[in-house]
Design a protein around this motif. Structure first.
Motif, PDB file in Angstrom:
ATOM      1  N   MET A   1       0.843  -1.167   0.000  1.00 54.43           N
ATOM      2  CA  MET A   1       0.000   0.000   0.000  1.00 54.43           C
ATOM      3  C   MET A   1       0.893   1.236   0.000  1.00 54.43           C
ATOM      4  O   MET A   1       1.891   1.295   0.696  1.00 54.43           O
ATOM      5  N   ILE A   2       0.492   2.223  -0.754  1.00 48.34           N
ATOM      6  CA  ILE A   2       1.282   3.437  -0.869  1.00 48.34           C
ATOM      7  C   ILE A   2       0.653   4.519   0.013  1.00 48.34           C
ATOM      8  O   ILE A   2      -0.522   4.857  -0.137  1.00 48.34           O
ATOM      9  N   ASP A   7      -0.221  10.922   5.113  1.00 44.85           N
ATOM     10  CA  ASP A   7      -0.721   9.693   5.731  1.00 44.85           C
ATOM     11  C   ASP A   7       0.235   9.197   6.808  1.00 44.85           C
ATOM     12  O   ASP A   7      -0.182   8.860   7.916  1.00 44.85           O
ATOM     13  N   ILE A   8       1.518   9.169   6.474  1.00 46.96           N
ATOM     14  CA  ILE A   8       2.529   8.665   7.407  1.00 46.96           C
ATOM     15  C   ILE A   8       2.588   9.548   8.647  1.00 46.96           C
ATOM     16  O   ILE A   8       2.669   9.042   9.772  1.00 46.96           O
ATOM     17  N   GLN A   9       2.478  10.853   8.456  1.00 45.11           N
ATOM     18  CA  GLN A   9       2.483  11.768   9.595  1.00 45.11           C
ATOM     19  C   GLN A   9       1.277  11.509  10.497  1.00 45.11           C
ATOM     20  O   GLN A   9       1.391  11.455  11.717  1.00 45.11           O
ATOM     21  N   GLN A  10       0.117  11.299   9.885  1.00 44.61           N
ATOM     22  CA  GLN A  10      -1.097  11.024  10.660  1.00 44.61           C
ATOM     23  C   GLN A  10      -0.965   9.694  11.405  1.00 44.61           C
ATOM     24  O   GLN A  10      -1.365   9.589  12.561  1.00 44.61           O
ATOM     25  N   ILE A  11      -0.408   8.695  10.764  1.00 47.10           N
ATOM     26  CA  ILE A  11      -0.192   7.387  11.389  1.00 47.10           C
ATOM     27  C   ILE A  11       0.714   7.536  12.609  1.00 47.10           C
ATOM     28  O   ILE A  11       0.420   7.028  13.693  1.00 47.10           O
ATOM     29  N   GLU A  12       1.805   8.262  12.436  1.00 48.56           N
ATOM     30  CA  GLU A  12       2.752   8.454  13.537  1.00 48.56           C
ATOM     31  C   GLU A  12       2.151   9.298  14.651  1.00 48.56           C
ATOM     32  O   GLU A  12       2.419   9.047  15.829  1.00 48.56           O
ATOM     33  N   ASP A  13       1.315  10.266  14.297  1.00 48.36           N
ATOM     34  CA  ASP A  13       0.649  11.088  15.316  1.00 48.36           C
ATOM     35  C   ASP A  13      -0.267  10.240  16.196  1.00 48.36           C
ATOM     36  O   ASP A  13      -0.536  10.589  17.344  1.00 48.36           O
ATOM     37  N   LYS A  18       3.889   2.535  10.103  1.00 52.11           N
ATOM     38  CA  LYS A  18       3.384   2.180   8.780  1.00 52.11           C
ATOM     39  C   LYS A  18       3.175   0.666   8.690  1.00 52.11           C
ATOM     40  O   LYS A  18       2.157   0.200   8.184  1.00 52.11           O
ATOM     41  N   ASP A  19       4.120  -0.112   9.223  1.00 43.76           N
ATOM     42  CA  ASP A  19       4.005  -1.576   9.195  1.00 43.76           C
ATOM     43  C   ASP A  19       2.776  -2.058   9.964  1.00 43.76           C
ATOM     44  O   ASP A  19       2.078  -2.968   9.527  1.00 43.76           O
ATOM     45  N   LYS A  20       2.524  -1.436  11.114  1.00 46.50           N
ATOM     46  CA  LYS A  20       1.381  -1.820  11.949  1.00 46.50           C
ATOM     47  C   LYS A  20       0.076  -1.554  11.206  1.00 46.50           C
ATOM     48  O   LYS A  20      -0.832  -2.388  11.206  1.00 46.50           O
ATOM     49  N   VAL A  21      -0.024  -0.413  10.548  1.00 43.50           N
ATOM     50  CA  VAL A  21      -1.233  -0.067   9.798  1.00 43.50           C
ATOM     51  C   VAL A  21      -1.409  -1.018   8.611  1.00 43.50           C
ATOM     52  O   VAL A  21      -2.515  -1.475   8.326  1.00 43.50           O
ATOM     53  N   GLU A  22      -0.323  -1.327   7.923  1.00 39.08           N
ATOM     54  CA  GLU A  22      -0.407  -2.271   6.799  1.00 39.08           C
ATOM     55  C   GLU A  22      -0.894  -3.634   7.277  1.00 39.08           C
ATOM     56  O   GLU A  22      -1.689  -4.288   6.596  1.00 39.08           O
TER      57      GLU A  22
END
Length: 147
Positions: A1-2, A7-13, A18-22
């Motif tokens: 998934m790209i 997106d990455i900033q929101q995930i980290e916030d 990224k791996d966990k979300v994937e």
């Protein structure tokens, strides 16, 4: 998934990677692994027993942050069963009626007589109006099938 940088900033916030979300997305696509339950949860082993002071504190916390309104959407098919009579009516309905009494199903007749009392009425009216049709006019014309 790209993922985009945003997106990455929101995930980290959110404290995730990224791996966990994937992995979470993969679980939703492929299904979740079965949980191996070892024993029941009991007080002191998975369940907290709150005292009156803690209970009152959590009630206050809830009251302070609860939304002004809640919307319950049944995912079990309950809504489909609840309005099954309307699906059946739609299959056999005429395009227009001369009198509401022509509708022989009491549930259907009551539904249309009390339509404006339902919690979803404003949303239904807005949806119908977005298609360029006036729900009040449809009701006056006894055009129930269109509704």
């Amino acid at each position: 998934m790209i993922f985009t940088d945003k997106d990455i900033q929101q995930i980290e916030d959110k404290g995730l990677s990224k791996d966990k979300v994937e992995k979470q997305i993969k679980n939703f696509k492929n299904g979740f692994p079965y949980l191996n339950i070892l024993k029941p949860a009991t007080i002191g082993d998975g369940i907290l027993l709150l005292n009156n002071h803690e209970i009152q504190a959590y009630i206050k916390l809830y009251e302070d942050v609860k939304p002004k309104s809640l919307k319950f959407v049944p995912a079990s098919g309950a809504a489909s069963r609840m309005f099954k009579f309307l699906f059946e009516f739609y299959e056999t309905a005429k395009d227009q009626y001369n009198r509401i009494e022509e509708i022989t199903d009491e549930n259907v007749r009551k539904f249309f007589e009390e339509l404006d009392h339902y919690a979803f009425y404003k949303e239904l009216k807005t949806t119908i109006e977005s298609a360029g049709v006036d729900i009040d006019q449809l009701l006056k014309q006894l055009n129930y099938k269109e509704i």
